[in-house]
Write a protein that holds these residues in place. Structure first.
Motif, short mmCIF file in Angstrom:
data_model
loop_
_atom_site.label_atom_id
_atom_site.label_comp_id
_atom_site.label_asym_id
_atom_site.label_seq_id
_atom_site.Cartn_x
_atom_site.Cartn_y
_atom_site.Cartn_z
N SER A 1 0.43 8.15 -15.76
CA SER A 1 0.70 8.90 -14.54
C SER A 1 -0.58 9.48 -13.96
N LEU A 2 -0.56 9.66 -12.66
CA LEU A 2 -1.63 10.35 -11.94
C LEU A 2 -1.00 11.11 -10.79
N ARG A 3 -1.67 12.17 -10.39
CA ARG A 3 -1.22 12.94 -9.23
C ARG A 3 -2.38 13.04 -8.25
N LEU A 4 -2.19 12.49 -7.07
CA LEU A 4 -3.19 12.58 -6.01
C LEU A 4 -2.85 13.74 -5.09
N SER A 5 -3.87 14.41 -4.62
CA SER A 5 -3.68 15.49 -3.65
C SER A 5 -4.51 15.23 -2.42
N LYS B 1 8.93 2.61 -4.85
CA LYS B 1 10.16 3.41 -4.91
C LYS B 1 10.59 3.62 -6.35
N GLY B 2 10.94 4.86 -6.66
CA GLY B 2 11.36 5.19 -8.01
C GLY B 2 10.21 5.52 -8.94
N ARG B 3 8.99 5.24 -8.52
CA ARG B 3 7.83 5.53 -9.36
C ARG B 3 6.92 6.58 -8.73
N PHE B 4 6.82 6.58 -7.42
CA PHE B 4 5.95 7.50 -6.71
C PHE B 4 6.79 8.52 -5.95
N THR B 5 6.28 9.73 -5.87
CA THR B 5 6.94 10.79 -5.12
C THR B 5 5.92 11.51 -4.26
N ILE B 6 6.18 11.56 -2.96
CA ILE B 6 5.31 12.29 -2.05
C ILE B 6 5.94 13.65 -1.76
N SER B 7 5.11 14.66 -1.69
CA SER B 7 5.61 16.02 -1.44
C SER B 7 4.56 16.81 -0.66
N ARG B 8 5.02 17.86 -0.03
CA ARG B 8 4.11 18.74 0.71
C ARG B 8 4.24 20.15 0.18
N ASP B 9 3.15 20.89 0.25
CA ASP B 9 3.14 22.26 -0.20
C ASP B 9 3.45 23.16 0.99
N THR B 10 4.69 23.58 1.09
CA THR B 10 5.10 24.37 2.24
C THR B 10 4.51 25.79 2.20
N ALA B 11 4.09 26.22 1.05
CA ALA B 11 3.47 27.54 0.96
C ALA B 11 2.03 27.50 1.45
N ALA B 12 1.28 26.54 0.94
CA ALA B 12 -0.11 26.42 1.35
C ALA B 12 -0.24 25.83 2.75
N LYS B 13 0.75 25.04 3.13
CA LYS B 13 0.80 24.43 4.46
C LYS B 13 -0.36 23.49 4.76
N ASN B 14 -1.02 22.99 3.72
CA ASN B 14 -2.10 22.07 4.02
C ASN B 14 -2.31 21.01 2.96
N THR B 15 -1.40 20.86 2.01
CA THR B 15 -1.59 19.92 0.91
C THR B 15 -0.40 18.99 0.78
N VAL B 16 -0.74 17.73 0.63
CA VAL B 16 0.27 16.71 0.39
C VAL B 16 -0.09 16.00 -0.91
N ASP B 17 0.87 15.88 -1.79
CA ASP B 17 0.63 15.26 -3.09
C ASP B 17 1.36 13.93 -3.21
N LEU B 18 0.82 13.08 -4.06
CA LEU B 18 1.47 11.83 -4.41
C LEU B 18 1.52 11.76 -5.93
N GLN B 19 2.69 11.98 -6.48
CA GLN B 19 2.88 11.88 -7.92
C GLN B 19 3.21 10.44 -8.27
N MET B 20 2.43 9.87 -9.16
CA MET B 20 2.60 8.46 -9.51
C MET B 20 2.90 8.36 -11.00
#
Length: 132
Positions: free
Chosen positions: A17-21, A69-88
């Motif tokens: 696994s890796l997490r990109l920001s 699909k099913g392996r990667f998840t994209i999300s946004r940090d609604t608190a920081a309002k400036n970061t998008v992550d890709l969990q792989m």
């Protein structure tokens, strides 16, 4: 202007696994981030840039390439309002590529979230290497 900076890439074994920001900055983004669509694309050597995932900042609707699909998840940090992550997770050797974060100012239709030429700003890219 909007600046995008990716982090979190590296070398991982297949199945790992890796997490990109992606950190977004800039006066334009700070004022209008809610209208943005943020995307991740990748480009492997000798291949064209391909869509990976995208997310609407407002509402959080997500879109994925079939290959992730099913392996990667994209999300946004609604608190920081400036970061998008890709969990792989469950990484495969074919996921090896340079991964790019991209931002579209909006509006953008669902059908075109996967089109790289719809995006206005790009990060410099970050290498992800999956070894067998």
């Amino acid at each position: 202007q909007v600046q995008l900076v990716e982090s979190g890439g590296g070398l991982v074994q297949a199945g790992g696994s890796l997490r990109l920001s992606c950190a977004a900055s800039g006066r334009t983004f700070s004022r209008t981030f809610s209208s943005y669509v943020m995307g991740w694309f990748r480009q492997a050597p000798g291949k064209e840039r391909e869509f990976v995932a995208a997310i609407r900042w407002s509402g959080g609707s997500t879109y994925y390439a079939d290959s992730v699909k099913g392996r990667f998840t994209i999300s946004r940090d609604t608190a920081a309002k400036n970061t998008v992550d890709l969990q792989m997770i469950g990484l495969k050797t074919e996921d090896t590529a340079v991964y790019y974060c991209a931002a579209n100012q909006g509006p953008i239709t669902t059908a075109t979230t996967s089109h790289w030429d719809e995006y206005d700003y790009w990060g410099q890219g970050i290498q992800v290497t999956v070894s067998s």
